[in-house]
Design a protein around this motif. Structure first.
Motif, PDB file in Angstrom:
ATOM      1  N   ARG A  91       0.833  -1.209   0.000  1.00 19.94           N
ATOM      2  CA  ARG A  91       0.000   0.000   0.000  1.00 19.94           C
ATOM      3  C   ARG A  91       0.866   1.257   0.000  1.00 19.94           C
ATOM      4  NH1 ARG A  91      -2.405   1.352   5.569  1.00 19.94           N
ATOM      5  NH2 ARG A  91      -0.191   1.782   5.802  1.00 19.94           N
ATOM      6  N   ASP A  92       1.867   1.276   0.860  1.00 19.73           N
ATOM      7  CA  ASP A  92       2.708   2.468   0.966  1.00 19.73           C
ATOM      8  C   ASP A  92       3.461   2.731  -0.341  1.00 19.73           C
ATOM      9  OD1 ASP A  92       1.745   2.709   3.505  1.00 19.73           O
ATOM     10  OD2 ASP A  92       3.570   1.973   4.497  1.00 19.73           O
ATOM     11  N   ARG A  93       3.937   1.677  -0.966  1.00 20.02           N
ATOM     12  CA  ARG A  93       4.633   1.813  -2.244  1.00 20.02           C
ATOM     13  C   ARG A  93       3.681   2.367  -3.309  1.00 20.02           C
ATOM     14  NH1 ARG A  93       8.302  -1.689  -5.825  1.00 20.02           N
ATOM     15  NH2 ARG A  93       7.269  -1.523  -7.846  1.00 20.02           N
ATOM     16  N   LYS A  97       3.681   6.020  -5.331  1.00 19.83           N
ATOM     17  CA  LYS A  97       3.754   6.089  -6.793  1.00 19.83           C
ATOM     18  C   LYS A  97       2.510   6.726  -7.403  1.00 19.83           C
ATOM     19  CE  LYS A  97       7.119   2.411  -7.454  1.00 19.83           C
ATOM     20  NZ  LYS A  97       8.121   3.272  -8.097  1.00 19.83           N
ATOM     21  N   GLY A  98       1.600   7.194  -6.557  1.00 17.53           N
ATOM     22  CA  GLY A  98       0.455   7.958  -7.037  1.00 17.53           C
ATOM     23  C   GLY A  98      -0.802   7.156  -7.298  1.00 17.53           C
ATOM     24  N   ALA A  99      -0.824   5.876  -6.914  1.00 13.04           N
ATOM     25  CA  ALA A  99      -2.029   5.072  -7.124  1.00 13.04           C
ATOM     26  C   ALA A  99      -3.053   5.388  -6.037  1.00 13.04           C
ATOM     27  CB  ALA A  99      -1.685   3.582  -7.097  1.00 13.04           C
ATOM     28  N   ARG A 100      -4.310   5.195  -6.395  1.00  7.48           N
ATOM     29  CA  ARG A 100      -5.399   5.430  -5.438  1.00  7.48           C
ATOM     30  C   ARG A 100      -5.853   4.120  -4.811  1.00  7.48           C
ATOM     31  NH1 ARG A 100      -8.790   8.841  -9.739  1.00  7.48           N
ATOM     32  NH2 ARG A 100      -7.385   7.635 -11.068  1.00  7.48           N
ATOM     33  N   VAL A 101      -5.803   4.103  -3.489  1.00 10.91           N
ATOM     34  CA  VAL A 101      -6.305   2.957  -2.729  1.00 10.91           C
ATOM     35  C   VAL A 101      -7.727   3.317  -2.304  1.00 10.91           C
ATOM     36  CG1 VAL A 101      -5.963   1.563  -0.653  1.00 10.91           C
ATOM     37  CG2 VAL A 101      -3.977   2.388  -1.942  1.00 10.91           C
ATOM     38  N   LEU A 102      -8.658   2.409  -2.493  1.00 13.85           N
ATOM     39  CA  LEU A 102     -10.053   2.710  -2.154  1.00 13.85           C
ATOM     40  C   LEU A 102     -10.266   2.683  -0.641  1.00 13.85           C
ATOM     41  CD1 LEU A 102     -12.034   0.797  -4.936  1.00 13.85           C
ATOM     42  CD2 LEU A 102     -11.010   3.082  -4.981  1.00 13.85           C
ATOM     43  N   GLY A 103     -11.308   3.400  -0.217  1.00 12.64           N
ATOM     44  CA  GLY A 103     -11.624   3.462   1.212  1.00 12.64           C
ATOM     45  C   GLY A 103     -10.604   4.316   1.940  1.00 12.64           C
ATOM     46  N   ASP A 104     -10.394   4.020   3.202  1.00 10.33           N
ATOM     47  CA  ASP A 104      -9.478   4.845   4.001  1.00 10.33           C
ATOM     48  C   ASP A 104      -8.042   4.320   3.971  1.00 10.33           C
ATOM     49  OD1 ASP A 104      -9.484   2.656   5.661  1.00 10.33           O
ATOM     50  OD2 ASP A 104     -10.457   3.653   7.350  1.00 10.33           O
ATOM     51  N   PRO A 121      -9.711   1.262 -10.306  1.00 11.28           N
ATOM     52  CA  PRO A 121      -9.550   0.710 -11.663  1.00 11.28           C
ATOM     53  C   PRO A 121      -8.906   1.674 -12.649  1.00 11.28           C
ATOM     54  CG  PRO A 121     -11.888   0.802 -11.015  1.00 11.28           C
ATOM     55  CD  PRO A 121     -11.091   1.192  -9.814  1.00 11.28           C
ATOM     56  N   LYS A 122      -9.107   2.979 -12.460  1.00  5.84           N
ATOM     57  CA  LYS A 122      -8.539   3.931 -13.428  1.00  5.84           C
ATOM     58  C   LYS A 122      -7.020   3.945 -13.382  1.00  5.84           C
ATOM     59  CE  LYS A 122     -12.487   6.856 -14.216  1.00  5.84           C
ATOM     60  NZ  LYS A 122     -13.279   7.973 -13.716  1.00  5.84           N
ATOM     61  N   ASP A 123      -6.443   3.495 -12.284  1.00  2.00           N
ATOM     62  CA  ASP A 123      -4.983   3.448 -12.185  1.00  2.00           C
ATOM     63  C   ASP A 123      -4.413   2.105 -12.654  1.00  2.00           C
ATOM     64  OD1 ASP A 123      -5.042   5.985 -11.109  1.00  2.00           O
ATOM     65  OD2 ASP A 123      -5.137   5.247  -9.039  1.00  2.00           O
ATOM     66  N   PHE A 124      -5.289   1.127 -12.933  1.00  2.00           N
ATOM     67  CA  PHE A 124      -4.810  -0.224 -13.241  1.00  2.00           C
ATOM     68  C   PHE A 124      -5.515  -0.787 -14.473  1.00  2.00           C
ATOM     69  CE2 PHE A 124      -3.649   0.684  -8.951  1.00  2.00           C
ATOM     70  CZ  PHE A 124      -2.301   0.343  -8.979  1.00  2.00           C
ATOM     71  N   CYS A 125      -5.380  -0.032 -15.570  1.00  2.00           N
ATOM     72  CA  CYS A 125      -5.804  -0.541 -16.883  1.00  2.00           C
ATOM     73  C   CYS A 125      -7.289  -0.866 -16.924  1.00  2.00           C
ATOM     74  CB  CYS A 125      -4.983  -1.785 -17.265  1.00  2.00           C
ATOM     75  SG  CYS A 125      -3.231  -1.618 -16.974  1.00  2.00           S
TER      76      CYS A 125
END
Ligand code: CO
Length: 134
Positions: A91-93, A97-104, A121-125
């Motif tokens: 998660r921290d990585r 790198k700018g990815a969005r993790v859902l929820g908190d 999903p928009k960050d992962f194809c």
């Protein structure tokens, strides 16, 4: 970072009908149907030699897969789940790198009793990605 493919989840309106397709037409081995009210779904696992297919049917009001089924009334691939050795490090990585993790961003206990996170999903194809602690 990525380990094994843990499962591919398919959302369906009628899990008994979907189970029959996998059992009767495809000759697959299936788990029993399990209601998971805390996740708003019922699940059946199709057990394959190298991974699993998770059939999901909405359970109760406000199921997290309800909107998906409204957009995809015939059902469809809902997410794919990869195993990671350390879900907090992963998660921290990803956040760095700018990815969005859902929820908190706090790992929750998933349908298999292990910590999971979902990635946008928009960050992962265009695919909803679940990470599960191996
Ligand atoms: Co899943």
């Amino acid at each position: 970072m990525l380990g094994k493919l843990n499962h591919v989840a398919i959302a369906v309106r009628d899990i008994d009908q979907a189970s029959a397709v996998y059992r009767e037409m495809l000759g697959a081995k299936l788990s029993a149907k399990v209601a998971q009210p805390e996740h708003g779904v019922s699940t059946v696992f199709v057990e394959l030699p190298n991974t699993k297919i998770e059939l999901l049917q909405p359970l109760g009001d406000g199921s997290p897969i309800e909107k998906f089924l409204q957009r995809n009334p015939g059902g469809g691939v809902h997410h794919i789940c990869y195993e990671v050795d350390d879900i907090v490090a992963a998660r921290d990585r990803l956040i760095a790198k700018g990815a969005r993790v859902l929820g908190d961003g706090t790992p929750k206990i998933g349908a298999h009793g292990k910590p999971v996170l979902f990635l946008h999903p928009k960050d992962f194809c265009g695919t909803l990605v679940e990470l599960e602690q191996a």
